[in-house]
Design a protein around this motif. Structure first.
Motif, PDB file in Angstrom:
ATOM      1  N   SER A 136       0.736  -1.264  -0.005  1.00 34.60           N
ATOM      2  CA  SER A 136      -0.012  -0.098   0.098  1.00 34.60           C
ATOM      3  C   SER A 136       0.690   1.069  -0.063  1.00 34.60           C
ATOM      4  O   SER A 136       0.640   2.156  -0.810  1.00 34.60           O
ATOM      5  N   VAL A 137       1.890   1.153   0.808  1.00 38.59           N
ATOM      6  CA  VAL A 137       2.967   2.343   1.149  1.00 38.59           C
ATOM      7  C   VAL A 137       3.517   2.695  -0.452  1.00 38.59           C
ATOM      8  O   VAL A 137       3.508   3.804  -0.975  1.00 38.59           O
ATOM      9  N   LEU A 138       3.978   1.644  -0.922  1.00 39.73           N
ATOM     10  CA  LEU A 138       4.570   1.711  -2.280  1.00 39.73           C
ATOM     11  C   LEU A 138       3.733   2.082  -3.479  1.00 39.73           C
ATOM     12  O   LEU A 138       4.045   3.227  -4.279  1.00 39.73           O
ATOM     13  N   SER A 153       1.950   9.429   1.176  1.00 42.76           N
ATOM     14  CA  SER A 153       2.165   8.207   1.442  1.00 42.76           C
ATOM     15  C   SER A 153       1.534   7.979   3.046  1.00 42.76           C
ATOM     16  O   SER A 153       1.375   6.827   3.661  1.00 42.76           O
ATOM     17  N   SER A 154       1.504   9.035   3.873  1.00 38.24           N
ATOM     18  CA  SER A 154       0.803   8.853   5.121  1.00 38.24           C
ATOM     19  C   SER A 154      -0.605   8.602   5.133  1.00 38.24           C
ATOM     20  O   SER A 154      -1.201   8.059   6.157  1.00 38.24           O
ATOM     21  N   SER A 295       7.642  16.651   7.209  1.00 35.65           N
ATOM     22  CA  SER A 295       8.850  16.074   6.667  1.00 35.65           C
ATOM     23  C   SER A 295       9.167  16.128   5.093  1.00 35.65           C
ATOM     24  O   SER A 295      10.336  16.034   4.662  1.00 35.65           O
ATOM     25  N   ASP A 296       8.040  16.600   4.477  1.00 33.29           N
ATOM     26  CA  ASP A 296       8.307  16.999   3.000  1.00 33.29           C
ATOM     27  C   ASP A 296       9.032  18.341   2.883  1.00 33.29           C
ATOM     28  O   ASP A 296       9.945  18.568   1.884  1.00 33.29           O
ATOM     29  N   TRP A 349       7.991   7.945   8.308  1.00 34.84           N
ATOM     30  CA  TRP A 349       8.237   6.277   8.117  1.00 34.84           C
ATOM     31  C   TRP A 349       8.186   5.509   6.932  1.00 34.84           C
ATOM     32  O   TRP A 349       8.866   5.119   6.247  1.00 34.84           O
ATOM     33  N   PRO A 350       6.906   5.906   6.171  1.00 31.32           N
ATOM     34  CA  PRO A 350       6.498   4.805   5.009  1.00 31.32           C
ATOM     35  C   PRO A 350       7.150   5.555   3.962  1.00 31.32           C
ATOM     36  O   PRO A 350       7.835   5.067   3.219  1.00 31.32           O
ATOM     37  N   ALA A 351       7.485   6.789   3.797  1.00 32.51           N
ATOM     38  CA  ALA A 351       8.111   7.269   2.765  1.00 32.51           C
ATOM     39  C   ALA A 351       9.572   7.015   2.782  1.00 32.51           C
ATOM     40  O   ALA A 351      10.223   6.677   1.670  1.00 32.51           O
ATOM     41  N   VAL A 352      10.174   6.998   4.044  1.00 31.35           N
ATOM     42  CA  VAL A 352      11.681   6.501   4.291  1.00 31.35           C
ATOM     43  C   VAL A 352      11.661   5.062   3.815  1.00 31.35           C
ATOM     44  O   VAL A 352      12.799   4.761   2.937  1.00 31.35           O
ATOM     45  N   MET A 353      10.902   4.292   3.992  1.00 33.71           N
ATOM     46  CA  MET A 353      10.884   2.689   3.392  1.00 33.71           C
ATOM     47  C   MET A 353      10.610   2.958   2.021  1.00 33.71           C
ATOM     48  O   MET A 353      11.403   1.972   1.365  1.00 33.71           O
TER      49      MET A 353
END
Length: 444
Positions: A136-138, A153-154, A295-296, A349-353
């Motif tokens: 889902s994140v990807l 992503s959030s 974070s963006d 964190w999802p974007a970092v992943m």
């Protein structure tokens, strides 16, 4: 593909990720809440109440232990065959297994087979969640461009508080029943209702296009070792991205399961605690995209450090507010811990992943990293916290120290990892390139 279609797709993908993860976490966290409330009575009635609670949390842990397996299996096929088909499959597995829990006979009916079947279905839930989150994140990250990738992503991780909110409301509704009715059939209703959520989620998910980044990678890059081999060949990225999630996932587990039983033991009404958890989940739907958007602007690392350092500093005070016994203190702790401390570290964190792995192994890397962190940070937390509470003779000091220590691990890993927000998701190798030069995709 036209610009309007791209914008519609991005919104549809974001909603799909939100609803898909909401279903997964509704089912997963519903189990955790009922494990704290009634599973010790229904499936482990011959044990001492305290030991029965620990045993029911043990079945909760079984779901977490199965999650890395789901991450590896669905990650492999998601990297080879595509994101969309794996996400549809994980949703079906999760919805059906939860529905079956709602039909499961109790210990009184079938004896030892009741907890065995419960544990098996819980493990199946874990396998499904293991493949859902990363995919889902990807899907969202790979449809969005780099300028607002954290924000979009959030939406996937917003499914966690939305699912938690739905599960809490469902439990509030059935716990309002007379005690005998709740124990006989009321607890089953929230699990059976998951089949409706499954139908809605699948309808939305079928409208989603495959990730453009994955489609492009399939055209230009058809070789390479299995994704898990690429990940383990350079394990530093996996270790650091896994460690980042430890602190926020410990908070999530504490504030979803352990804190319910703990606050009730401290004299707070069960309905009040559930209401506070529901309000905290609702607030996360606002604070989570806000933290991701931050974070963006300032970077993933500074945002996560703010959340992790604040958790270390405030771990004990947030528990002390509950221990003090006042309803106001309880609400402050529940809302601040759930909607601020966890969110500021968790939302980027999802974007970092997504930004830390190349396209060939991104589904596997993101899924495995998240699920390994979930096993340590989420799966064992209720058991560890319950044991620490007993070791501390009912005092909260050891549990607070455990929360602070897990956040220290997050701080260290954030400091060791490179800033990722400018990484190019179109890089197909083991790690994305820096700085980001990916072609702009349309933003809604």
């Amino acid at each position: 593909m036209s610009q309007p279609h791209q914008r519609r797709q991005l919104r549809t993908v974001a909603v799909s990720g939100l609803l898909g993860t909401a279903l997964e976490f509704y089912d997963f966290l519903l189990y955790g809440t009922l494990a704290a409330l009634v599973f010790n009575k229904l499936f482990f009635p011959d044990l001492d109440p305290a030991i029965g609670t620990i045993a029911s949390f043990g079945t909760f842990t079984a779901g977490y232990l199965a999650r890395p397996l789901g991450g590896v299996v669905f990650g492999h096929f998601g990297d080879r065959l595509g994101r969309k088909s794996m996400l549809q499959l994980t949703m079906i597995i999760m919805g059906v297994s939860s529905f079956l829990i709602g039909l499961l006979p109790t210990y009184q009916s079938i004896g030892i087979w009741a907890p065995i079947c419960l544990t098996v279905l819980r493990a199946v839930q874990g396998i499904a969640v293991g493949g859902e989150w990363g995919g889902s994140v990807l899907m969202t990250a790979e449809h969005a461009d780099g300028r607002r990738r954290g924000f979009w992503s959030s939406f996937t991780v917003m499914g966690a508080p939305l699912g938690s909110l739905m599960s809490t409301v469902a439990v509030l509704a059935v716990t309002a029943l007379p005690r005998n009715e709740f124990l006989s059939w009321g607890w089953r209703v929230p699990f059976l209702a998951s089949i409706v959520l499954l139908g809605v989620g699948l309808f939305i998910r079928m409208k989603v296009d495959e990730s453009p980044v994955f489609r492009q990678a399939k055209k230009t890059d058809r070789t390479g070792p299995p994704p898990i081999v690429e990940i383990l060949r350079r394990p530093r990225t996996l270790v650091l991205t896994t460690g980042i999630g430890l602190g926020p996932l410990v908070i999530q587990a504490l504030w979803s399961t352990f804190i319910l039983a703990y606050a009730v033991q401290r004299g707070h009404a069960q309905s009040t605690v559930l209401a506070g958890l529901a309000i905290g989940s609702a607030l996360q739907l606002v604070t989570m995209p806000a933290a991701a958007a931050l974070s963006d602007r300032i970077g993933r690392r500074p945002t996560m450090l703010i959340g992790a350092v604040a958790t270390v500093a405030l771990a004990y005070p947030t528990f002390a507010l509950i221990e003090a016994g006042s309803t106001a203190g309880l609400m402050i702790s529940l809302l601040f811990g759930r909607a601020v401390l966890q969110v500021v570290c968790y939302a980027p964190w999802p974007a970092v992943m997504a930004e830390s792995f190349g396209t060939r192994s991104r589904y596997t890397g993101a899924s495995l990293g998240y699920q390994l962190s979930s096993v340590v940070g989420g799966g064992f937390t209720p058991l560890i916290a319950s044991s620490l509470l007993t070791a501390g003779k009912g005092g909260i000091g050891y549990v607070a120290a455990f929360l602070a220590a897990s956040s220290v691990v997050t701080v260290v890993c954030v400091l060791l990892i490179k800033e990722t927000r400018h990484n190019d998701l179109n890089a197909t190798g083991e790690e994305p390139s820096q700085p980001g030069t990916e072609p702009a995709r349309s933003e809604a």
